[in-house]
Design an enzyme around this catalytic site. Structure first.
Site, PDB file in Angstrom:
ATOM      1  N   ASP A  51       0.986  -1.571  -0.053  1.00 49.54           N
ATOM      2  CA  ASP A  51      -0.441   0.104  -0.058  1.00 49.54           C
ATOM      3  C   ASP A  51       0.689   0.911  -0.160  1.00 49.54           C
ATOM      4  OD1 ASP A  51      -2.901  -1.461  -0.077  1.00 49.54           O
ATOM      5  OD2 ASP A  51      -2.541  -1.526   2.469  1.00 49.54           O
ATOM      6  N   ARG A  70      -1.456   3.941  17.202  1.00 52.03           N
ATOM      7  CA  ARG A  70      -1.709   5.193  16.388  1.00 52.03           C
ATOM      8  C   ARG A  70      -1.967   6.168  16.389  1.00 52.03           C
ATOM      9  NH1 ARG A  70      -0.475   1.349  12.914  1.00 52.03           N
ATOM     10  NH2 ARG A  70      -1.075  -0.166  11.704  1.00 52.03           N
ATOM     11  N   SER A  75      -1.790 -10.165   6.377  1.00 49.15           N
ATOM     12  CA  SER A  75      -1.591  -9.001   6.703  1.00 49.15           C
ATOM     13  C   SER A  75      -1.389  -8.707   8.422  1.00 49.15           C
ATOM     14  CB  SER A  75      -2.728  -7.776   6.457  1.00 49.15           C
ATOM     15  OG  SER A  75      -2.607  -6.506   6.519  1.00 49.15           O
TER      16      SER A  75
END
Length: 393
Positions: free
Chosen positions: A13, A93, A170
């Site tokens: 990505d 995050r 993933s």
């Protein structure tokens, strides 16, 4: 040409994003990887890929200690679990996003980019922080161009972008946990094969003999294992090693994403389960019944704030003040038995223990049992009235 900082992992990505940002957006790309405890190869790969793809300026930002002390330790004190599992990816995050924001300011970049799709949670977690903490524009090429994985692969081949290794899954990994998804795991009826796991032994392969571990806490956070004082990073890593060896911490869940989709997720969080279980056991002996009950509400709210990408919300800061005040008494030692995928608390002690053995003992007479008669007689009074008045034949 305007500068853009790309949160870069070196995977498909984000590798595709580099070329898209140049070709479709006409921007000068700077890549950055934030180290929150990934394997060493996951830190080294982005730097190598950035060079291979065009000698892009790349930054590796070490945030491991900050992640442990300012994020993981807060999550421990809050017993943060979302739908039954410890949060790892979601917890990292906001820190990653804030480090990217700081770098963008230093580099004079007007834009920040990420490789998230429009189906997952990370787009919310990254962009909530970026938009709150900076004036940078946000670009998400994969989402904004509505690309499928097949289209990404085709574009990568057309631009001579080396495709990552042919991993089936993933994987996102940091100090606090490992998340595995994709490929055959998307079928909720497929049992995860053993090769999906890396941190945890299967129960059949774990040691035959149980292990007894003592964990000491101070102000709600762990400070030692079996009497050996440890810093945050070493202690968390050791807990991952010990619990994983005994098959603790595997999670297979149908999870509710922010946008409403249900997704099948596999997690390995051995150290997180070990520490949070021990922490809660110590709370049970040091906090009052009403504090424990209220703490359940805090845990639920705190965990949802983390999962939903709202770490920067003032409510989280408000809850931290309440939690920190309560955790002053969460001090002491917990003894845990680990064996074949199971974990059981077998001992706990604290200088602030509300457990009074001499009073609760069946042999004690300090508490006169006869004084309970009146209390018991009038117990559940409203329920008694209800049954007499409302349930007449």
């Amino acid at each position: 040409m305007e500068k853009v900082v790309l949160a870069f992992s070196g995977g498909l990505d984000t590798s595709v994003c580099i070329k898209l940002l140049e070709e479709k957006y006409n921007m000068e790309v700077i890549t950055a990887c934030v180290d929150v405890g990934q394997p060493r190869e996951e830190i080294e790969r982005p730097a190598s890929v950035a060079v291979d793809l065009g000698n892009y300026k790349h930054h590796t930002l070490d945030a491991q200690r900050e992640f442990a002390e300012d994020y993981i330790f807060k999550a421990i004190k809050a017993n943060a679990l979302y739908e039954g599992y410890p949060l790892s990816t979601a917890l990292a995050r906001p820190l990653i996003a804030m480090k990217i924001v700081e770098l963008a300011k230093k580099e004079g970049a007007t834009t920040i980019a990420h490789g998230c799709t429009g189906k997952g949670n990370d787009q919310f977690r990254f962009e909530a922080i970026i938009r709150s903490m900076s004036d940078c524009d946000v670009i998400a090429p994969i989402r904004d161009l509505n690309l499928t994985r097949t289209e990404e692969v085709e574009y990568a081949k057309s631009c001579d972008i080396p495709l990552p290794s042919d991993k089936m899954y993933s994987i996102d990994e940091n100090l606090w946990g490992r998340a595995i998804e994709g490929d055959i795991l998307e079928d909720p009826m497929v049992e995860p094969p053993e090769d999906a796991f890396s941190w945890t032994k299967s129960s059949t392969d774990s040691p035959e003999e149980p292990q007894i571990l003592e964990m000491e806490f101070e102000n709600g956070v762990p400070i030692s294992l079996d009497g050996e004082k440890m810093g945050p990073l070493d202690l968390i890593n050791k807990c991952n090693e010990i619990a994983g060896l005994h098959g603790i911490g595997r999670v297979d869940i149908i999870e509710d994403r922010i946008i409403g989709l249900k997704s099948r997720e596999i997690y390995e969080t051995p150290g997180a389960f070990l520490i949070i279980t021990a922490h809660h056991a110590l709370e049970q002996i040091t906090l009052t019944r009403s504090e424990l009950k209220f703490g359940e509400n805090i845990t639920s709210t705190y965990s949802e704030l983390i999962y939903n990408g709202l770490w920067h919300d003032p409510l989280r800061e408000d809850l931290d003040h309440i939690i920190d005040h309560m955790q002053r008494r969460v001090r002491g030692t917990v003894k845990i038995r680990l064996h074949k995928g199971s974990m059981r608390i077998v001992g706990r002690k604290s200088p602030f223990s509300l457990y009074q053995q001499d009073v609760v003992s069946f042999e004690d007479k300090a508490l006169d049992q006869r004084e309970m008669t009146g209390m018991v007689k009038n117990y559940a009074m409203q329920a008694a009235f209800y049954n007499k008045i409302c349930k007449k034949d």
